[in-house]
Design a protein around this motif. Structure first.
Motif, PDB file in Angstrom:
ATOM      1  N   THR A 139       0.852  -1.186   0.000  1.00 27.96           N
ATOM      2  CA  THR A 139       0.000   0.000   0.000  1.00 27.96           C
ATOM      3  C   THR A 139       0.889   1.236   0.000  1.00 27.96           C
ATOM      4  OG1 THR A 139      -0.139  -0.118   2.415  1.00 27.96           O
ATOM      5  CG2 THR A 139      -1.975  -1.080   1.183  1.00 27.96           C
ATOM      6  N   GLY A 140       0.322   2.351  -0.393  1.00 24.90           N
ATOM      7  CA  GLY A 140       1.108   3.586  -0.491  1.00 24.90           C
ATOM      8  C   GLY A 140       0.455   4.741   0.244  1.00 24.90           C
ATOM      9  N   GLU A 141      -0.075   4.432   1.437  1.00 22.15           N
ATOM     10  CA  GLU A 141      -0.722   5.483   2.234  1.00 22.15           C
ATOM     11  C   GLU A 141       0.315   6.486   2.721  1.00 22.15           C
ATOM     12  OE1 GLU A 141      -3.968   5.545   2.390  1.00 22.15           O
ATOM     13  OE2 GLU A 141      -4.112   3.617   1.365  1.00 22.15           O
ATOM     14  N   ALA A 142      -0.173   7.674   3.070  1.00 22.29           N
ATOM     15  CA  ALA A 142       0.739   8.769   3.420  1.00 22.29           C
ATOM     16  C   ALA A 142       1.127   8.764   4.900  1.00 22.29           C
ATOM     17  CB  ALA A 142       0.097  10.104   3.053  1.00 22.29           C
ATOM     18  N   ASP A 143       1.106   7.602   5.535  1.00 20.28           N
ATOM     19  CA  ASP A 143       1.422   7.610   6.971  1.00 20.28           C
ATOM     20  C   ASP A 143       2.660   6.786   7.318  1.00 20.28           C
ATOM     21  OD1 ASP A 143       0.178   5.237   6.371  1.00 20.28           O
ATOM     22  OD2 ASP A 143      -1.124   5.211   8.125  1.00 20.28           O
ATOM     23  N   GLY A 144       3.622   6.788   6.431  1.00 21.60           N
ATOM     24  CA  GLY A 144       4.914   6.209   6.776  1.00 21.60           C
ATOM     25  C   GLY A 144       5.173   4.872   6.124  1.00 21.60           C
ATOM     26  N   CYS A 145       6.131   4.133   6.698  1.00 20.40           N
ATOM     27  CA  CYS A 145       6.431   2.806   6.195  1.00 20.40           C
ATOM     28  C   CYS A 145       6.295   1.838   7.357  1.00 20.40           C
ATOM     29  CB  CYS A 145       7.843   2.727   5.586  1.00 20.40           C
ATOM     30  SG  CYS A 145       8.940   4.126   5.864  1.00 20.40           S
ATOM     31  N   TYR A 146       5.564   0.754   7.135  1.00 16.00           N
ATOM     32  CA  TYR A 146       5.337  -0.188   8.228  1.00 16.00           C
ATOM     33  C   TYR A 146       4.864  -1.528   7.683  1.00 16.00           C
ATOM     34  CZ  TYR A 146       0.712   1.902   7.530  1.00 16.00           C
ATOM     35  OH  TYR A 146      -0.452   2.395   6.972  1.00 16.00           O
ATOM     36  N   SER A 147       4.976  -2.542   8.530  1.00 13.42           N
ATOM     37  CA  SER A 147       4.626  -3.900   8.108  1.00 13.42           C
ATOM     38  C   SER A 147       4.205  -4.729   9.305  1.00 13.42           C
ATOM     39  CB  SER A 147       5.852  -4.556   7.466  1.00 13.42           C
ATOM     40  OG  SER A 147       5.608  -5.941   7.249  1.00 13.42           O
ATOM     41  N   SER A 148       3.466  -5.788   9.042  1.00 16.74           N
ATOM     42  CA  SER A 148       3.239  -6.820  10.047  1.00 16.74           C
ATOM     43  C   SER A 148       4.536  -7.582  10.258  1.00 16.74           C
ATOM     44  CB  SER A 148       2.169  -7.806   9.587  1.00 16.74           C
ATOM     45  OG  SER A 148       0.966  -7.146   9.295  1.00 16.74           O
ATOM     46  N   ILE A 149       4.573  -8.350  11.366  1.00 12.71           N
ATOM     47  CA  ILE A 149       5.777  -9.121  11.657  1.00 12.71           C
ATOM     48  C   ILE A 149       5.525 -10.594  11.342  1.00 12.71           C
ATOM     49  CG2 ILE A 149       7.486  -9.704  13.403  1.00 12.71           C
ATOM     50  CD1 ILE A 149       7.299  -6.732  12.764  1.00 12.71           C
ATOM     51  N   GLY A 150       6.163 -11.068  10.300  1.00 15.44           N
ATOM     52  CA  GLY A 150       6.039 -12.471   9.944  1.00 15.44           C
ATOM     53  C   GLY A 150       4.746 -12.786   9.201  1.00 15.44           C
ATOM     54  N   PHE A 151       4.669 -14.036   8.775  1.00 15.60           N
ATOM     55  CA  PHE A 151       3.519 -14.567   8.025  1.00 15.60           C
ATOM     56  C   PHE A 151       2.251 -14.495   8.869  1.00 15.60           C
ATOM     57  CE2 PHE A 151       1.092 -18.517   7.025  1.00 15.60           C
ATOM     58  CZ  PHE A 151       0.742 -18.215   5.718  1.00 15.60           C
ATOM     59  N   GLN A 152       1.184 -13.921   8.317  1.00 16.04           N
ATOM     60  CA  GLN A 152      -0.052 -13.723   9.080  1.00 16.04           C
ATOM     61  C   GLN A 152      -1.180 -14.653   8.627  1.00 16.04           C
ATOM     62  OE1 GLN A 152      -0.300 -11.356  11.731  1.00 16.04           O
ATOM     63  NE2 GLN A 152       1.915 -11.463  11.432  1.00 16.04           N
ATOM     64  N   ASN A 153      -0.912 -15.507   7.660  1.00 17.91           N
ATOM     65  CA  ASN A 153      -1.915 -16.466   7.200  1.00 17.91           C
ATOM     66  C   ASN A 153      -3.140 -15.793   6.570  1.00 17.91           C
ATOM     67  OD1 ASN A 153      -2.709 -19.064   6.729  1.00 17.91           O
ATOM     68  ND2 ASN A 153      -3.541 -19.419   8.776  1.00 17.91           N
ATOM     69  N   LYS A 154      -2.923 -14.635   5.995  1.00 17.30           N
ATOM     70  CA  LYS A 154      -3.999 -13.878   5.313  1.00 17.30           C
ATOM     71  C   LYS A 154      -3.334 -12.754   4.524  1.00 17.30           C
ATOM     72  CE  LYS A 154      -4.554 -10.849   9.291  1.00 17.30           C
ATOM     73  NZ  LYS A 154      -5.411 -10.296  10.325  1.00 17.30           N
ATOM     74  N   SER A 155      -4.123 -11.896   3.935  1.00 23.61           N
ATOM     75  CA  SER A 155      -3.556 -10.705   3.293  1.00 23.61           C
ATOM     76  C   SER A 155      -2.997  -9.778   4.373  1.00 23.61           C
ATOM     77  CB  SER A 155      -4.650  -9.982   2.506  1.00 23.61           C
ATOM     78  OG  SER A 155      -4.243  -8.668   2.219  1.00 23.61           O
ATOM     79  N   GLN A 156      -1.771  -9.354   4.224  1.00 22.79           N
ATOM     80  CA  GLN A 156      -1.176  -8.474   5.229  1.00 22.79           C
ATOM     81  C   GLN A 156      -0.557  -7.273   4.536  1.00 22.79           C
ATOM     82  OE1 GLN A 156       1.565 -11.852   6.453  1.00 22.79           O
ATOM     83  NE2 GLN A 156       3.049 -10.160   6.579  1.00 22.79           N
ATOM     84  N   ASN A 157      -0.847  -6.089   5.089  1.00 20.78           N
ATOM     85  CA  ASN A 157      -0.388  -4.860   4.452  1.00 20.78           C
ATOM     86  C   ASN A 157       1.075  -4.574   4.749  1.00 20.78           C
ATOM     87  OD1 ASN A 157      -2.891  -4.477   3.407  1.00 20.78           O
ATOM     88  ND2 ASN A 157      -3.472  -2.814   4.804  1.00 20.78           N
ATOM     89  N   LEU A 158       1.741  -4.032   3.757  1.00 24.18           N
ATOM     90  CA  LEU A 158       3.079  -3.471   3.936  1.00 24.18           C
ATOM     91  C   LEU A 158       3.020  -2.109   3.258  1.00 24.18           C
ATOM     92  CD1 LEU A 158       6.501  -5.246   3.465  1.00 24.18           C
ATOM     93  CD2 LEU A 158       6.123  -2.897   2.702  1.00 24.18           C
ATOM     94  N   ASN A 159       3.105  -1.059   4.066  1.00 21.73           N
ATOM     95  CA  ASN A 159       2.931   0.287   3.528  1.00 21.73           C
ATOM     96  C   ASN A 159       4.261   0.965   3.250  1.00 21.73           C
ATOM     97  OD1 ASN A 159       0.774   2.431   3.031  1.00 21.73           O
ATOM     98  ND2 ASN A 159       2.295   3.557   4.234  1.00 21.73           N
ATOM     99  N   LEU A 160       4.371   1.528   2.067  1.00 24.88           N
ATOM    100  CA  LEU A 160       5.525   2.358   1.730  1.00 24.88           C
ATOM    101  C   LEU A 160       4.983   3.692   1.222  1.00 24.88           C
ATOM    102  CD1 LEU A 160       7.743  -0.300  -0.103  1.00 24.88           C
ATOM    103  CD2 LEU A 160       8.095   0.609   2.205  1.00 24.88           C
ATOM    104  N   GLN A 161       5.067   4.683   2.095  1.00 26.37           N
ATOM    105  CA  GLN A 161       4.622   6.016   1.685  1.00 26.37           C
ATOM    106  C   GLN A 161       5.396   6.448   0.449  1.00 26.37           C
ATOM    107  OE1 GLN A 161       4.653   8.853   4.853  1.00 26.37           O
ATOM    108  NE2 GLN A 161       4.242  10.599   3.509  1.00 26.37           N
ATOM    109  N   LYS A 162       4.729   7.178  -0.415  1.00 24.52           N
ATOM    110  CA  LYS A 162       5.320   7.485  -1.714  1.00 24.52           C
ATOM    111  C   LYS A 162       6.443   8.520  -1.612  1.00 24.52           C
ATOM    112  CE  LYS A 162       1.149   8.085  -3.525  1.00 24.52           C
ATOM    113  NZ  LYS A 162       0.209   8.416  -4.591  1.00 24.52           N
ATOM    114  N   TYR A 163       7.624   8.088  -2.015  1.00 17.52           N
ATOM    115  CA  TYR A 163       8.788   8.974  -2.090  1.00 17.52           C
ATOM    116  C   TYR A 163       9.533   8.669  -3.372  1.00 17.52           C
ATOM    117  CZ  TYR A 163       8.425  10.288   2.847  1.00 17.52           C
ATOM    118  OH  TYR A 163       8.003  10.782   4.053  1.00 17.52           O
TER     119      TYR A 163
END
Ligand SMILES: [Zn+2]
Length: 273
Positions: free
Chosen positions: A119-143
């Motif tokens: 995802t590219g939301e404007a609130d930073g860069c963040y991720s879940s920790i490890g495999f979540q057994n479902k869809s899991q977001n990893l956000n990279l704000q656009k730079y």
């Protein structure tokens, strides 16, 4: 003559405008190189309920727990239409780099239900920790590629979270290597400096790694511009790099996913606690 002045003014304004996004990052967190933005757990980690419970109970299990590892050493991911083609390509450069040092495979998602959703939301860069057994977001704000959340090291940092790694300075033995300067930390941000016991995190038979791409920089979450993490020898420059993976990062990734290791960072037995 006036035309030249106008041209120079435009050039100066343009340069200032280009530098603004970086300045606004610095305002949010002092250290550009740490690139830990956002109000999530430890700045950039999304923890599920089990993981939060594990942190508050003596029966902790996190990174060591194999249920957080990606099955078949394969990580399906879905790019975001919110990112430009250039940004998407840069994400894949990061993934290719991770592949080149391990036996992991990153594949574009087709119909998998368990995958990393960029995802590219404007609130930073963040991720879940490890495999979540479902869809899991990893956000990279656009730079711009090469800056902010789009530094190559930051892209790999977030994917290392998604693969199951916490921050380096969370290690149970970190106080032997760094001093946390609690008085300099922005109030309310102290939880970013938690440490986990050795049932949660392991060094995978190697030692504390100042050079890890998973280590905060010296000024992370500072309220006053003074260092919040100081290596025991006082060298602030030795922590928080986001250029790329350290030898020990590669070593640990390969042990976690049972890949053949191509590096040998002088493994030492873990101290007994
Ligand atoms: Zn992080």
């Amino acid at each position: 003559m006036n035309k030249i002045l106008i041209a120079i003014s435009i050039a100066v304004l343009f340069t200032l405008a280009l530098s603004l996004p970086l300045d606004s990052i610095s305002g949010r967190e002092k250290s550009e190189e740490t690139a830990e933005y956002g109000n999530h757990y430890e700045g950039d980690m999304l923890l599920n309920k089990d993981q939060l419970d594990a942190l508050s109970s003596p029966e902790r299990n996190g990174l060591i727990n194999e249920k957080y590892r990606w099955p078949n050493k394969t990580v399906p991911y879905q790019l975001s239409a919110n990112h430009t083609k250039e940004q998407q390509d840069y994400i894949e450069v990061g993934l290719k780099t991770l592949e080149s040092v391990s036996c992991l495979k990153f594949v574009r998602r087709t119909n998998e239900t368990q995958f990393v959703n960029l995802t590219g939301e404007a609130d930073g860069c963040y991720s879940s920790i490890g495999f979540q057994n479902k869809s899991q977001n990893l956000n990279l704000q656009k730079y711009e590629p090469g800056s902010g959340c789009f530094r190559l090291g930051t892209i790999m940092h977030e994917f290392l979270h998604a693969l199951g790694f916490y921050h380096m300075q969370s290690a149970y033995d970190r106080d032997d290597y760094v001093e946390i300067k609690w008085d300099n930390i922005t109030p309310g941000m102290e939880h970013n400096f938690n440490k986990y016991n050795s049932s949660v995190v392991t060094h995978f038979n190697t030692t504390y790694d100042y050079e890890s791409v998973m280590h905060y920089g010296a000024f992370g979450f500072s309220k006053n511009g003074n260092a919040t993490i100081v290596p025991t020898d006082g060298d602030l420059g030795k922590i928080g790099q986001r250029e790329g993976l350290s030898k020990k990062d590669i070593w640990k990734l390969n042990l976690m996913y049972e890949c053949e290791n191509t590096v040998e960072p002088e493994p030492e037995p873990e101290p007994e606690y």
